[in-house]
Scaffold this active site. Structure first.
Site, short mmCIF file in Angstrom:
data_model
loop_
_atom_site.label_atom_id
_atom_site.label_comp_id
_atom_site.label_asym_id
_atom_site.label_seq_id
_atom_site.Cartn_x
_atom_site.Cartn_y
_atom_site.Cartn_z
N HIS A 54 0.86 -1.18 0.00
CA HIS A 54 0.00 0.00 0.00
C HIS A 54 0.90 1.24 0.00
CE1 HIS A 54 -3.75 -2.11 1.88
NE2 HIS A 54 -3.13 -2.90 1.02
N GLU A 56 0.92 3.94 1.78
CA GLU A 56 1.38 4.36 3.11
C GLU A 56 2.47 3.44 3.64
OE1 GLU A 56 -3.15 5.21 2.99
OE2 GLU A 56 -1.76 3.73 2.19
N CYS A 84 -6.48 2.18 5.33
CA CYS A 84 -7.03 0.93 5.84
C CYS A 84 -6.48 0.69 7.25
CB CYS A 84 -6.64 -0.23 4.91
SG CYS A 84 -4.90 -0.72 5.03
N CYS A 87 -2.65 0.29 7.36
CA CYS A 87 -1.91 1.54 7.15
C CYS A 87 -2.08 2.50 8.31
CB CYS A 87 -2.32 2.17 5.82
SG CYS A 87 -1.79 1.18 4.40
#
Length: 153
Positions: A54, A56, A84, A87
Protein backbone atom coordinates in the site's frame (compact mmCIF):
# COMPACT_ATOMS: atom_id res chain seq x y z
CA UNK A 1 -6.94 24.28 5.96
CA UNK A 2 -5.80 25.57 2.54
CA UNK A 3 -2.34 24.15 3.18
CA UNK A 4 -3.91 20.78 4.00
CA UNK A 5 -5.90 20.88 0.77
CA UNK A 6 -2.83 21.75 -1.29
CA UNK A 7 -0.83 18.88 0.19
CA UNK A 8 -3.80 16.56 -0.19
CA UNK A 9 -3.87 17.38 -3.90
CA UNK A 10 -0.22 16.30 -4.03
CA UNK A 11 -1.25 12.95 -2.50
CA UNK A 12 -4.05 12.64 -5.05
CA UNK A 13 -1.47 13.30 -7.79
CA UNK A 14 0.62 10.44 -6.38
CA UNK A 15 -2.46 8.22 -6.62
CA UNK A 16 -2.83 9.22 -10.28
CA UNK A 17 0.81 8.27 -10.83
CA UNK A 18 0.21 4.91 -9.18
CA UNK A 19 -2.83 4.26 -11.36
CA UNK A 20 -0.93 5.25 -14.52
CA UNK A 21 1.69 2.60 -13.69
CA UNK A 22 -0.97 -0.12 -13.46
CA UNK A 23 -1.38 -0.10 -9.70
CA UNK A 24 -4.31 0.79 -7.49
CA UNK A 25 -5.08 4.53 -7.27
CA UNK A 26 -3.65 5.36 -3.86
CA UNK A 27 -0.96 7.87 -3.00
CA UNK A 28 0.46 9.76 -0.05
CA UNK A 29 3.04 12.31 0.96
CA UNK A 30 4.86 13.06 4.20
CA UNK A 31 5.32 16.68 5.22
CA UNK A 32 7.56 17.93 8.01
CA UNK A 33 6.69 20.71 10.47
CA UNK A 34 8.39 23.27 8.21
CA UNK A 35 5.91 22.44 5.46
CA UNK A 36 8.38 20.59 3.23
CA UNK A 37 7.42 17.39 1.42
CA UNK A 38 10.04 14.92 2.63
CA UNK A 39 8.74 11.66 1.11
CA UNK A 40 6.15 10.45 -1.37
CA UNK A 41 4.48 7.08 -1.62
CA UNK A 42 2.42 5.22 -4.14
CA UNK A 43 0.67 1.90 -4.27
CA UNK A 44 2.74 -0.86 -5.92
CA UNK A 45 0.57 -3.92 -5.27
CA UNK A 46 0.40 -4.96 -8.93
CA UNK A 47 3.89 -4.06 -10.09
CA UNK A 48 5.59 -5.53 -7.00
CA UNK A 49 3.22 -8.52 -6.74
CA UNK A 50 2.88 -7.67 -3.05
CA UNK A 51 -0.56 -7.39 -1.47
CA UNK A 52 0.92 -5.34 1.38
CA UNK A 53 2.50 -2.71 -0.89
CA UNK A 54 0.00 0.00 0.00
CA UNK A 55 1.15 3.58 -0.60
CA UNK A 56 1.38 4.36 3.11
CA UNK A 57 3.28 1.17 3.95
CA UNK A 58 5.77 1.77 1.13
CA UNK A 59 6.42 5.34 2.23
CA UNK A 60 6.46 4.71 5.98
CA UNK A 61 8.98 1.88 5.60
CA UNK A 62 11.32 4.40 4.01
CA UNK A 63 10.51 7.07 6.60
CA UNK A 64 11.42 4.71 9.44
CA UNK A 65 14.82 4.10 7.88
CA UNK A 66 15.57 7.81 7.63
CA UNK A 67 13.83 9.52 10.56
CA UNK A 68 13.33 8.70 14.21
CA UNK A 69 10.02 8.45 16.04
CA UNK A 70 10.37 11.90 17.64
CA UNK A 71 10.92 13.61 14.29
CA UNK A 72 8.02 11.76 12.66
CA UNK A 73 5.74 12.83 15.50
CA UNK A 74 5.97 16.38 14.16
CA UNK A 75 5.11 15.27 10.60
CA UNK A 76 1.82 14.97 8.74
CA UNK A 77 0.87 12.22 6.33
CA UNK A 78 -1.54 13.17 3.55
CA UNK A 79 -3.36 10.26 1.90
CA UNK A 80 -5.63 10.26 -1.14
CA UNK A 81 -8.01 7.88 0.63
CA UNK A 82 -8.74 7.09 4.25
CA UNK A 83 -6.09 4.55 5.28
CA UNK A 84 -7.03 0.93 5.84
CA UNK A 85 -6.51 -0.54 9.33
CA UNK A 86 -3.05 -1.86 8.38
CA UNK A 87 -1.91 1.54 7.15
CA UNK A 88 -3.49 3.39 10.06
CA UNK A 89 -1.56 1.10 12.39
CA UNK A 90 1.65 1.80 10.47
CA UNK A 91 1.01 5.53 10.86
CA UNK A 92 0.71 4.97 14.59
CA UNK A 93 3.77 2.73 14.95
CA UNK A 94 6.09 4.96 12.95
CA UNK A 95 5.16 7.91 15.16
CA UNK A 96 3.53 10.22 12.59
CA UNK A 97 1.60 12.90 14.47
CA UNK A 98 -1.15 13.88 12.04
CA UNK A 99 -3.17 12.25 9.26
CA UNK A 100 -5.11 14.16 6.60
CA UNK A 101 -7.10 12.09 4.10
CA UNK A 102 -9.29 12.66 1.06
CA UNK A 103 -11.90 10.01 0.32
CA UNK A 104 -13.69 8.41 3.28
CA UNK A 105 -14.23 4.66 3.49
CA UNK A 106 -18.01 5.08 3.36
CA UNK A 107 -17.85 7.05 0.10
CA UNK A 108 -15.22 4.66 -1.30
CA UNK A 109 -17.50 1.66 -0.81
CA UNK A 110 -20.40 3.53 -2.43
CA UNK A 111 -18.24 3.74 -5.56
CA UNK A 112 -16.59 0.31 -5.65
CA UNK A 113 -19.22 -1.74 -3.84
CA UNK A 114 -18.99 -4.40 -1.19
CA UNK A 115 -19.55 -7.52 -3.31
CA UNK A 116 -16.10 -9.04 -2.82
CA UNK A 117 -15.58 -9.71 0.89
CA UNK A 118 -11.81 -9.98 0.34
CA UNK A 119 -11.71 -6.22 -0.28
CA UNK A 120 -14.01 -4.99 2.47
CA UNK A 121 -12.50 -3.88 5.79
CA UNK A 122 -14.69 -1.13 7.15
CA UNK A 123 -12.82 0.09 10.19
CA UNK A 124 -12.13 3.79 10.15
CA UNK A 125 -8.65 5.17 10.59
CA UNK A 126 -10.01 7.27 13.46
CA UNK A 127 -11.18 4.12 15.23
CA UNK A 128 -7.83 2.39 14.79
CA UNK A 129 -5.81 5.41 15.88
CA UNK A 130 -8.08 6.12 18.87
CA UNK A 131 -7.02 2.79 20.41
CA UNK A 132 -3.36 3.82 20.68
CA UNK A 133 -1.66 5.22 23.73
CA UNK A 134 -0.63 8.45 22.00
CA UNK A 135 -2.84 10.91 20.17
CA UNK A 136 -2.69 11.11 16.37
CA UNK A 137 -4.66 14.05 14.98
CA UNK A 138 -6.98 13.00 12.15
CA UNK A 139 -8.45 15.43 9.60
CA UNK A 140 -10.79 14.27 6.87
CA UNK A 141 -12.46 13.65 4.66
CA UNK A 142 -11.35 16.61 2.54
CA UNK A 143 -11.62 17.07 -1.24
CA UNK A 144 -13.70 13.91 -1.35
CA UNK A 145 -15.00 14.40 -4.88
CA UNK A 146 -11.48 14.94 -6.27
CA UNK A 147 -10.26 11.78 -4.57
CA UNK A 148 -13.39 9.84 -5.55
CA UNK A 149 -12.70 10.49 -9.23
CA UNK A 150 -9.67 8.19 -8.97
CA UNK A 151 -11.97 5.22 -8.43
CA UNK A 152 -14.57 5.98 -11.08
CA UNK A 153 -14.05 4.31 -14.44
Amino acid sequence: MNQDKNFLRDAIDMAKTSKAKGNLPYGCILVNKEGEVILKGENTINTDHDMLAHAEINMLREAGKIYDHTYLNSCTIYTSDEPCPMCASAIYWTGVGKLVYGLSKSEYYKIVGRENPNWVFEMSARDVLSKGGRHVKVVGPLLEEEAANLHKH
